[in-house]
Design a protein around this motif. Structure first.
Motif, PDB file in Angstrom:
ATOM      1  N   GLN A  78       0.858  -1.181   0.000  1.00  0.00           N
ATOM      2  CA  GLN A  78       0.000   0.000   0.000  1.00  0.00           C
ATOM      3  C   GLN A  78       0.896   1.233   0.000  1.00  0.00           C
ATOM      4  N   SER A  79       1.079   1.785  -1.179  1.00  0.00           N
ATOM      5  CA  SER A  79       1.905   2.978  -1.360  1.00  0.00           C
ATOM      6  C   SER A  79       1.255   3.822  -2.440  1.00  0.00           C
ATOM      7  N   ASP A  80       1.730   5.043  -2.611  1.00  0.00           N
ATOM      8  CA  ASP A  80       1.182   5.869  -3.683  1.00  0.00           C
ATOM      9  C   ASP A  80       1.379   5.198  -5.041  1.00  0.00           C
ATOM     10  N   ALA A  81       2.503   4.510  -5.199  1.00  0.00           N
ATOM     11  CA  ALA A  81       2.774   3.851  -6.480  1.00  0.00           C
ATOM     12  C   ALA A  81       1.809   2.704  -6.732  1.00  0.00           C
ATOM     13  N   THR A  82       1.572   1.867  -5.712  1.00  0.00           N
ATOM     14  CA  THR A  82       0.655   0.733  -5.930  1.00  0.00           C
ATOM     15  C   THR A  82      -0.793   1.196  -5.979  1.00  0.00           C
ATOM     16  N   VAL A  83      -1.128   2.306  -5.331  1.00  0.00           N
ATOM     17  CA  VAL A  83      -2.476   2.858  -5.468  1.00  0.00           C
ATOM     18  C   VAL A  83      -2.701   3.306  -6.908  1.00  0.00           C
ATOM     19  N   ASP A  84      -1.686   3.917  -7.534  1.00  0.00           N
ATOM     20  CA  ASP A  84      -1.796   4.267  -8.956  1.00  0.00           C
ATOM     21  C   ASP A  84      -1.995   3.016  -9.800  1.00  0.00           C
ATOM     22  N   GLN A  85      -1.290   1.942  -9.476  1.00  0.00           N
ATOM     23  CA  GLN A  85      -1.474   0.683 -10.191  1.00  0.00           C
ATOM     24  C   GLN A  85      -2.889   0.139  -9.979  1.00  0.00           C
ATOM     25  N   ALA A  86      -3.392   0.282  -8.760  1.00  0.00           N
ATOM     26  CA  ALA A  86      -4.754  -0.171  -8.464  1.00  0.00           C
ATOM     27  C   ALA A  86      -5.775   0.624  -9.274  1.00  0.00           C
ATOM     28  N   LYS A  87      -5.564   1.926  -9.410  1.00  0.00           N
ATOM     29  CA  LYS A  87      -6.478   2.752 -10.202  1.00  0.00           C
ATOM     30  C   LYS A  87      -6.501   2.288 -11.654  1.00  0.00           C
ATOM     31  N   CYS A 249      -4.252   0.681   9.881  1.00  0.00           N
ATOM     32  CA  CYS A 249      -3.390   1.856   9.988  1.00  0.00           C
ATOM     33  C   CYS A 249      -3.836   2.856   8.930  1.00  0.00           C
ATOM     34  N   VAL A 250      -3.372   4.057   9.047  1.00  0.00           N
ATOM     35  CA  VAL A 250      -3.628   5.051   8.010  1.00  0.00           C
ATOM     36  C   VAL A 250      -2.814   4.664   6.781  1.00  0.00           C
ATOM     37  N   GLY A 251      -3.454   4.707   5.621  1.00  0.00           N
ATOM     38  CA  GLY A 251      -2.799   4.299   4.391  1.00  0.00           C
ATOM     39  C   GLY A 251      -1.953   5.397   3.783  1.00  0.00           C
ATOM     40  N   PRO A 252      -1.504   5.198   2.546  1.00  0.00           N
ATOM     41  CA  PRO A 252      -0.671   6.203   1.876  1.00  0.00           C
ATOM     42  C   PRO A 252      -1.469   7.478   1.604  1.00  0.00           C
ATOM     43  N   PRO A 253      -0.785   8.596   1.358  1.00  0.00           N
ATOM     44  CA  PRO A 253      -1.492   9.869   1.146  1.00  0.00           C
ATOM     45  C   PRO A 253      -2.564   9.822   0.062  1.00  0.00           C
ATOM     46  N   SER A 254      -2.369   9.010  -0.965  1.00  0.00           N
ATOM     47  CA  SER A 254      -3.346   8.960  -2.056  1.00  0.00           C
ATOM     48  C   SER A 254      -4.569   8.109  -1.731  1.00  0.00           C
ATOM     49  N   ALA A 255      -4.529   7.348  -0.636  1.00  0.00           N
ATOM     50  CA  ALA A 255      -5.681   6.538  -0.189  1.00  0.00           C
ATOM     51  C   ALA A 255      -5.518   6.262   1.306  1.00  0.00           C
ATOM     52  N   PRO A 256      -5.714   7.272   2.147  1.00  0.00           N
ATOM     53  CA  PRO A 256      -5.377   7.117   3.570  1.00  0.00           C
ATOM     54  C   PRO A 256      -6.385   6.329   4.396  1.00  0.00           C
ATOM     55  N   PHE A 257      -7.631   6.292   3.992  1.00  0.00           N
ATOM     56  CA  PHE A 257      -8.648   5.770   4.903  1.00  0.00           C
ATOM     57  C   PHE A 257      -9.202   4.415   4.443  1.00  0.00           C
ATOM     58  N   GLY A 258     -10.511   4.309   4.284  1.00  0.00           N
ATOM     59  CA  GLY A 258     -11.123   3.021   4.000  1.00  0.00           C
ATOM     60  C   GLY A 258     -11.793   2.425   5.214  1.00  0.00           C
ATOM     61  N   SER A 259     -11.728   3.134   6.307  1.00  0.00           N
ATOM     62  CA  SER A 259     -12.395   2.755   7.551  1.00  0.00           C
ATOM     63  C   SER A 259     -12.468   4.005   8.411  1.00  0.00           C
ATOM     64  N   ASP A 260     -13.031   3.876   9.601  1.00  0.00           N
ATOM     65  CA  ASP A 260     -13.151   5.007  10.512  1.00  0.00           C
ATOM     66  C   ASP A 260     -11.759   5.562  10.829  1.00  0.00           C
ATOM     67  N   PRO A 261     -11.493   6.846  10.541  1.00  0.00           N
ATOM     68  CA  PRO A 261     -10.157   7.401  10.791  1.00  0.00           C
ATOM     69  C   PRO A 261      -9.702   7.257  12.233  1.00  0.00           C
ATOM     70  N   LYS A 262     -10.609   7.396  13.193  1.00  0.00           N
ATOM     71  CA  LYS A 262     -10.212   7.251  14.596  1.00  0.00           C
ATOM     72  C   LYS A 262      -9.740   5.835  14.885  1.00  0.00           C
ATOM     73  N   PHE A 263     -10.409   4.848  14.312  1.00  0.00           N
ATOM     74  CA  PHE A 263      -9.966   3.477  14.496  1.00  0.00           C
ATOM     75  C   PHE A 263      -8.594   3.269  13.871  1.00  0.00           C
ATOM     76  N   LEU A 264      -8.385   3.796  12.671  1.00  0.00           N
ATOM     77  CA  LEU A 264      -7.112   3.596  11.985  1.00  0.00           C
ATOM     78  C   LEU A 264      -5.957   4.236  12.749  1.00  0.00           C
ATOM     79  N   GLU A 265      -6.232   5.322  13.448  1.00  0.00           N
ATOM     80  CA  GLU A 265      -5.182   5.986  14.225  1.00  0.00           C
ATOM     81  C   GLU A 265      -4.833   5.207  15.488  1.00  0.00           C
ATOM     82  N   ASN A 266      -5.781   4.435  16.005  1.00  0.00           N
ATOM     83  CA  ASN A 266      -5.532   3.680  17.239  1.00  0.00           C
ATOM     84  C   ASN A 266      -6.346   2.390  17.195  1.00  0.00           C
ATOM     85  N   PRO A 267      -5.878   1.376  16.468  1.00  0.00           N
ATOM     86  CA  PRO A 267      -6.680   0.164  16.238  1.00  0.00           C
ATOM     87  C   PRO A 267      -6.556  -0.903  17.317  1.00  0.00           C
ATOM     88  N   VAL A 268      -6.021  -0.567  18.465  1.00  0.00           N
ATOM     89  CA  VAL A 268      -5.853  -1.542  19.540  1.00  0.00           C
ATOM     90  C   VAL A 268      -7.177  -1.747  20.267  1.00  0.00           C
TER      91      VAL A 268
END
Length: 306
Positions: A78-87, A249-268
């Motif tokens: 999960q990086s900006d490069a692979t997100v471009d590939q995913a697009k 976790c929070v993803g790359p800048p080009s696709a940071p979320f995909g779930s509740d941001p608060k959960f991604l910041e602290n998923p414990v």
């Protein structure tokens, strides 16, 4: 595997927002026999061309979960490069139906069970119909939360941006319309109940989110067994550590979320006992009503709340 498909029955979590769905879905997705992905948000349209256009025109990050999933599953990171590939990968498949895309991803993670939780799916009956038509053999987990707790959490999340909320959260019996999240709580649960009304009973489980958080070992074991997964100590321990997921976790800048941001910041996960909630009494977000409307009270009591 189902006799009718070449991938295991997905485990689909259906709930209103702010019902512990991000955490509980991630816990179930951490099971050794499951694959918990970010929110795919596929069922808002019939085909991939429509959904990709919708993503492009809609403010926010609705597409992040699908992009992160494709980037990881098909390009290994999960990086900006692979997100471009995913697009590019998704653009090449614009001709596919969204149901076929869902099945393609389910086959990719097989023999693991795909855990699906896309919060947009529950807002419209037509979205739920697409889901059922796509995966009629799925196991559907109806996740509920006391309306006072769920609505209060939604109010806190929205903060002072009430003028920007969707019409589904407004009471149009007043002039001007009044922000009131209990309307969406009721409508979403009614959507879910109607959609699951014709689903075989063995494919449906209802669970209170508060109960899962208070006694996770018991309830996660029950859900896993029902979904056709192991419930041994190793599996339970894995589910108690959702932070170990590559998507927690929070993803790359080009696709940071995909779930509740608060959960991604602290998923414990931390075991918690919810404060007792009552269906009686004033609503902190609305002072022109004495309390919950009768239909909400009736539905909440049917769910076992008081």
């Amino acid at each position: 595997m189902s006799e009718l498909t070449d991938y295991p029955a997905p485990l689909v979590v259906l709930s209103p927002p702010r019902s512990f769905s991000s955490l509980i879905s991630a816990m179930l997705g951490a099971h050794p026999q499951s694959a918990g992905l970010p929110e795919l948000q596929l069922f808002m349209a019939d085909d991939m061309d429509q959904i990709l256009k919708f993503f492009a025109l809609t403010p926010g990050n609705l597409e992040d979960g699908l992009l992160r999933s494709v980037a990881q599953l098909y390009f290994g990171a999960q990086s900006d490069a692979t997100v471009d590939q995913a697009k590019a990968w998704l653009a090449e498949r614009r001709h596919m139906s969204t149901g076929d895309m869902f099945r393609t991803i389910a086959r990719k993670v097989a023999p693991k069970i795909l855990v699906e939780k896309s919060i947009a799916t529950v807002w419209r009956p037509v979205f739920l119909r697409r889901l059922r038509q796509t995966a009629p053999h799925a196991k559907f987990l109806h996740l509920i939360r006391h309306p006072r707790g769920q609505c209060s959490s939604l109010v806190n999340m929205i903060g002072h941006r009430e003028d920007t909320v969707a019409n589904d959260l407004k009471d149009f019996s007043t002039n001007p319309p009044t922000f009131d999240p209990q309307i969406a709580w009721l409508q979403i649960h009614q959507n879910i109940l109607r959609a699951l009304g014709e689903v075989p009973a063995e494919q449906v489980m209802r669970v209170r989110g508060e109960d899962v958080l208070a006694d996770p070992e018991r309830h996660l074991a029950e859900i896993a067994t029902w979904a056709g997964m192991r419930a041994d100590s190793e599996a339970i321990d894995a589910m108690l550590h959702p932070e170990r997921s590559i998507f927690a976790c929070v993803g790359p800048p080009s696709a940071p979320f995909g779930s509740d941001p608060k959960f991604l910041e602290n998923p414990v996960f931390r075991p918690q006992q919810s404060k007792p909630q009552s269906l009686e009494g004033a609503l902190p977000w609305r002072d022109d009503l004495p309390g919950f409307v009768p239909d909400v009270i009736e539905q909440a009591r049917a769910f076992g709340y008081v």
